[in-house]
Scaffold this motif. Structure first.
Motif, mmCIF file in Angstrom:
data_model
loop_
_atom_site.group_PDB
_atom_site.id
_atom_site.type_symbol
_atom_site.label_atom_id
_atom_site.label_comp_id
_atom_site.label_asym_id
_atom_site.label_seq_id
_atom_site.Cartn_x
_atom_site.Cartn_y
_atom_site.Cartn_z
ATOM 1 N N ASP A 1 0.835 -1.202 0.000
ATOM 2 C CA ASP A 1 0.000 0.000 0.000
ATOM 3 C C ASP A 1 0.873 1.257 0.000
ATOM 4 O O ASP A 1 0.549 2.254 -0.650
ATOM 5 C CB ASP A 1 -0.924 0.009 1.215
ATOM 6 C CG ASP A 1 -2.094 -0.965 1.072
ATOM 7 O OD1 ASP A 1 -2.378 -1.377 -0.074
ATOM 8 O OD2 ASP A 1 -2.705 -1.320 2.098
ATOM 9 N N TRP B 1 2.160 1.814 -3.562
ATOM 10 C CA TRP B 1 1.174 2.388 -4.474
ATOM 11 C C TRP B 1 0.816 3.820 -4.086
ATOM 12 O O TRP B 1 0.589 4.666 -4.970
ATOM 13 C CB TRP B 1 -0.084 1.522 -4.508
ATOM 14 C CG TRP B 1 0.063 0.266 -5.296
ATOM 15 C CD1 TRP B 1 -0.127 -1.016 -4.855
ATOM 16 C CD2 TRP B 1 0.423 0.158 -6.680
ATOM 17 N NE1 TRP B 1 0.098 -1.910 -5.868
ATOM 18 C CE2 TRP B 1 0.438 -1.221 -7.012
ATOM 19 C CE3 TRP B 1 0.748 1.082 -7.673
ATOM 20 C CZ2 TRP B 1 0.752 -1.686 -8.280
ATOM 21 C CZ3 TRP B 1 1.072 0.627 -8.945
ATOM 22 C CH2 TRP B 1 1.066 -0.744 -9.235
ATOM 23 N N LYS C 1 -4.748 -6.776 -7.067
ATOM 24 C CA LYS C 1 -6.002 -6.133 -6.637
ATOM 25 C C LYS C 1 -5.769 -4.653 -6.337
ATOM 26 O O LYS C 1 -6.584 -3.794 -6.692
ATOM 27 C CB LYS C 1 -6.551 -6.850 -5.399
ATOM 28 C CG LYS C 1 -7.967 -6.406 -5.020
ATOM 29 C CD LYS C 1 -8.556 -7.321 -3.960
ATOM 30 C CE LYS C 1 -10.013 -6.967 -3.695
ATOM 31 N NZ LYS C 1 -10.632 -7.881 -2.726
ATOM 32 N N ARG C 2 -4.644 -4.363 -5.688
ATOM 33 C CA ARG C 2 -4.293 -2.968 -5.440
ATOM 34 C C ARG C 2 -4.016 -2.238 -6.760
ATOM 35 O O ARG C 2 -4.289 -1.042 -6.884
ATOM 36 C CB ARG C 2 -3.081 -2.878 -4.525
ATOM 37 C CG ARG C 2 -3.415 -3.058 -3.073
ATOM 38 C CD ARG C 2 -4.269 -1.891 -2.561
ATOM 39 N NE ARG C 2 -4.571 -2.027 -1.153
ATOM 40 C CZ ARG C 2 -5.682 -2.554 -0.672
ATOM 41 N NH1 ARG C 2 -6.631 -3.004 -1.505
ATOM 42 N NH2 ARG C 2 -5.887 -2.629 0.613
ATOM 43 N N ASP D 1 -7.179 -0.939 -7.956
ATOM 44 C CA ASP D 1 -7.587 0.228 -7.173
ATOM 45 C C ASP D 1 -6.862 1.483 -7.642
ATOM 46 O O ASP D 1 -7.463 2.559 -7.767
ATOM 47 C CB ASP D 1 -7.308 -0.002 -5.684
ATOM 48 C CG ASP D 1 -8.149 -1.115 -5.084
ATOM 49 O OD1 ASP D 1 -9.232 -1.400 -5.639
ATOM 50 O OD2 ASP D 1 -7.725 -1.711 -4.081
ATOM 51 N N VAL D 2 -5.567 1.349 -7.898
ATOM 52 C CA VAL D 2 -4.760 2.490 -8.343
ATOM 53 C C VAL D 2 -5.205 2.957 -9.726
ATOM 54 O O VAL D 2 -5.283 4.166 -9.996
ATOM 55 C CB VAL D 2 -3.263 2.121 -8.342
ATOM 56 C CG1 VAL D 2 -2.422 3.217 -8.994
ATOM 57 C CG2 VAL D 2 -2.783 1.886 -6.914
ATOM 58 N N LEU E 1 -8.174 2.773 -10.923
ATOM 59 C CA LEU E 1 -9.434 3.494 -10.718
ATOM 60 C C LEU E 1 -9.184 4.902 -10.168
ATOM 61 O O LEU E 1 -9.777 5.886 -10.632
ATOM 62 C CB LEU E 1 -10.331 2.710 -9.762
ATOM 63 C CG LEU E 1 -11.735 3.284 -9.554
ATOM 64 C CD1 LEU E 1 -12.575 3.080 -10.811
ATOM 65 C CD2 LEU E 1 -12.405 2.615 -8.362
ATOM 66 N N LEU E 2 -8.287 5.021 -9.191
ATOM 67 C CA LEU E 2 -7.993 6.319 -8.596
ATOM 68 C C LEU E 2 -7.374 7.272 -9.616
ATOM 69 O O LEU E 2 -7.712 8.470 -9.653
ATOM 70 C CB LEU E 2 -7.060 6.147 -7.395
ATOM 71 C CG LEU E 2 -7.682 5.482 -6.159
ATOM 72 C CD1 LEU E 2 -6.614 5.198 -5.113
ATOM 73 C CD2 LEU E 2 -8.771 6.370 -5.575
ATOM 74 N N HIS F 1 -14.798 -6.982 -12.197
ATOM 75 C CA HIS F 1 -15.092 -5.669 -11.634
ATOM 76 C C HIS F 1 -16.582 -5.431 -11.438
ATOM 77 O O HIS F 1 -17.416 -5.999 -12.144
ATOM 78 C CB HIS F 1 -14.508 -4.580 -12.539
ATOM 79 C CG HIS F 1 -13.057 -4.752 -12.813
ATOM 80 N ND1 HIS F 1 -12.087 -4.531 -11.861
ATOM 81 C CD2 HIS F 1 -12.392 -5.158 -13.930
ATOM 82 C CE1 HIS F 1 -10.900 -4.786 -12.375
ATOM 83 N NE2 HIS F 1 -11.064 -5.170 -13.624
ATOM 84 N N ARG G 1 -17.117 0.299 -11.218
ATOM 85 C CA ARG G 1 -15.757 0.382 -11.782
ATOM 86 C C ARG G 1 -15.786 0.351 -13.302
ATOM 87 O O ARG G 1 -15.032 1.070 -13.966
ATOM 88 C CB ARG G 1 -14.893 -0.757 -11.251
ATOM 89 C CG ARG G 1 -14.515 -0.591 -9.791
ATOM 90 C CD ARG G 1 -13.532 -1.670 -9.364
ATOM 91 N NE ARG G 1 -13.146 -1.478 -7.981
ATOM 92 C CZ ARG G 1 -11.886 -1.444 -7.552
ATOM 93 N NH1 ARG G 1 -10.902 -1.590 -8.420
ATOM 94 N NH2 ARG G 1 -11.601 -1.258 -6.280
ATOM 95 N N ASN H 1 -13.668 -9.710 -7.246
ATOM 96 C CA ASN H 1 -15.009 -9.139 -7.155
ATOM 97 C C ASN H 1 -15.936 -10.108 -6.407
ATOM 98 O O ASN H 1 -16.816 -10.720 -6.998
ATOM 99 C CB ASN H 1 -15.561 -8.846 -8.556
ATOM 100 C CG ASN H 1 -16.862 -8.065 -8.524
ATOM 101 O OD1 ASN H 1 -17.174 -7.409 -7.541
ATOM 102 N ND2 ASN H 1 -17.622 -8.139 -9.595
#
Length: 430
Positions: free
Chosen positions: A33, A36, A143-144, A147-148, A150-151, A202, A206, A426
């Motif tokens: 974490d 990232w 998985k992270r 997330d990154v 998406l951010l 997803h 997302r 998911n």
């Protein structure tokens, strides 16, 4: 998602060796974490700085903090372990060669060092990107990654709205406006296409964010007549649609809808081809902006330069291209495979191809899940996009190439059951 005895994911595993790809200690999760988070700070700070509307000192402060977090997280996770002997040998050769490219760069004064540290596209950290192969192939890491992605997609959309005045209402020849679109799209938005390539993993939320991100890039590329950007944003969308069509249970309905959409686009083009949105793109459609630059490059490169490149700060003589460039020497050429050759020669480019082409083949043709196939497709797209655009940069778009290489060379990841990946990424589909 935590993996425990009561988790239904474990019921799908036929081999205990799969567990190492699902289980990660709390300490390692925190360090990843951190990795990232640092990358997000560095990347967003760079993108905002390139707009020229925000004080670059503030942006570089965020980048500095990001670098500290990024490298702490990265170096604590590196493991020199390879499942594939071929990849091990080539990785060692390639990484040693990249370090030689840096050492041959010269110009390590204060200003040069500052540029190398804070330039996310062509700075020094680009050459350390292959180290991502040494991060253990664990699903938490991937998985992270989602997330990154998406951010960064949300950051792209937010910054596009924030700078809408500079993007939409600026003169079409305004270089700053063009640069904002290119930097925001390639640095922040493009990775969202990977979510579209892996739709099955997803939630609907997302998927919508990723689709809106890619469509916004396409719209801005048309508006600014950025042909390379239009190509690299359209190709993954078409491939994602092909994946969706292949997996869809209502193929006939999807095909009919697709035909109707294509027909509507053709009619629109016929009746409104002079519309303001497409006029500029049509005017630049056949404009040749590459030949002169490439000819200058060919004339300036010696046989030795072609073989080993000119090093990290290598340049070629091409006067009259950049209005503010009085010397006529350029350190960047927009054709990316020539950019690799400029810095590291055919040796660098050849080693890159020897690593990435087999990886793409393994991922696309020798895997049992969509995740590995999408990774192989991502590598293939990167190789294709090396002509119309710049791919090799210290951005998530390129980091994902090396992450994809690790996925494709890992037989264990390629053979993971589709159900395991779907439930892990998911667990609560919506």
């Amino acid at each position: 998602m935590q993996v425990g005895k009561n988790n239904p994911t474990l019921l799908l595993l036929g081999d205990a060796t799969y567990l190492k790809h699902l289980i990660l200690s709390r300490k390692d999760r925190l360090l990843l974490d951190l990795f990232w988070l640092g990358f997000l700070l560095y990347t967003i700070g760079y993108a905002v700085a390139q707009s020229t509307y925000v004080n670059y000192i503030i942006c570089q402060a965020f980048q500095s903090l990001g670098l500290a977090l990024f490298w702490v997280g990265l170096f604590t996770q590196l493991r020199f372990s390879f499942e594939n002997l071929y990849l091990r040998v080539l990785f060692i050769l390639y990484f040693i060669w990249l370090m030689l490219v840096i050492l041959r760069g010269g110009g390590f004064d204060y200003d040069s060092i500052k540029v190398m540290l804070f330039d996310a596209w062509f700075g020094i950290f680009l050459y350390f990107t292959p180290l991502l192969l040494l991060i253990p192939k664990n699903l938490f890491f991937y998985k992270r990654l989602f997330d990154v992605i998406l951010l960064l997609g949300l950051a792209f959309l937010g910054l596009s709205v924030l700078f809408a005045r500079e993007i939409i209402f600026a003169d079409r020849e305004d270089l700053i406006s063009r640069n904002i679109v290119e930097i925001f799209a390639r640095t922040l938005g493009m990775p969202a296409a990977f979510i579209l390539l892996t739709l099955a993993y997803h939630s609907n939320k997302r998927k919508i964010i990723a689709l809106v991100t890619v469509l916004t890039i396409i719209l801005l590329a048309i508006l600014k007549a950025r042909r390379g950007l239009l190509l690299i944003s359209t190709l993954p969308l078409l491939l994602a649609y092909a994946f969706y069509l292949y997996q869809s249970k209502a193929r006939v309905l999807v095909i009919v809808f697709s035909v109707l959409c294509c027909g509507a686009l053709v009619l629109y083009g016929s009746f409104f081809q002079e519309g303001a949105l497409f006029t500029y793109l049509k005017d630049r459609g056949l404009e040749d902006t590459r030949s002169n630059v490439e000819l200058c490059f060919y004339r300036d490169m010696s046989s030795t330069d072609w073989l080993i490149g000119k090093g990290l700060t290598g340049e070629y003589y091409c006067p009259g291209i950049d209005p503010d460039n009085r010397t006529g020497y350029r350190h960047v050429i927009e054709t990316d495979f020539l950019q690799i050759i400029l810095k590291g020669g055919l040796i660098s480019f050849g080693l890159l191809l020897l690593i990435t082409i087999p990886a793409a083949i393994l991922g696309i043709f020798y895997s049992k899940n969509l995740f590995a196939k999408a990774a192989g497709i991502w590598i293939l797209l990167a190789l294709i996009n090396m002509y119309p655009s710049t791919v090799n940069t210290f951005t998530l778009n390129y980091l994902m190439v090396w992450i994809a290489v690790g996925i494709c060379y890992s037989k264990a990841i390629r053979m993971l059951p589709e159900e395991v990946l779907t439930l892990y990424f998911n667990p609560s589909p919506s």
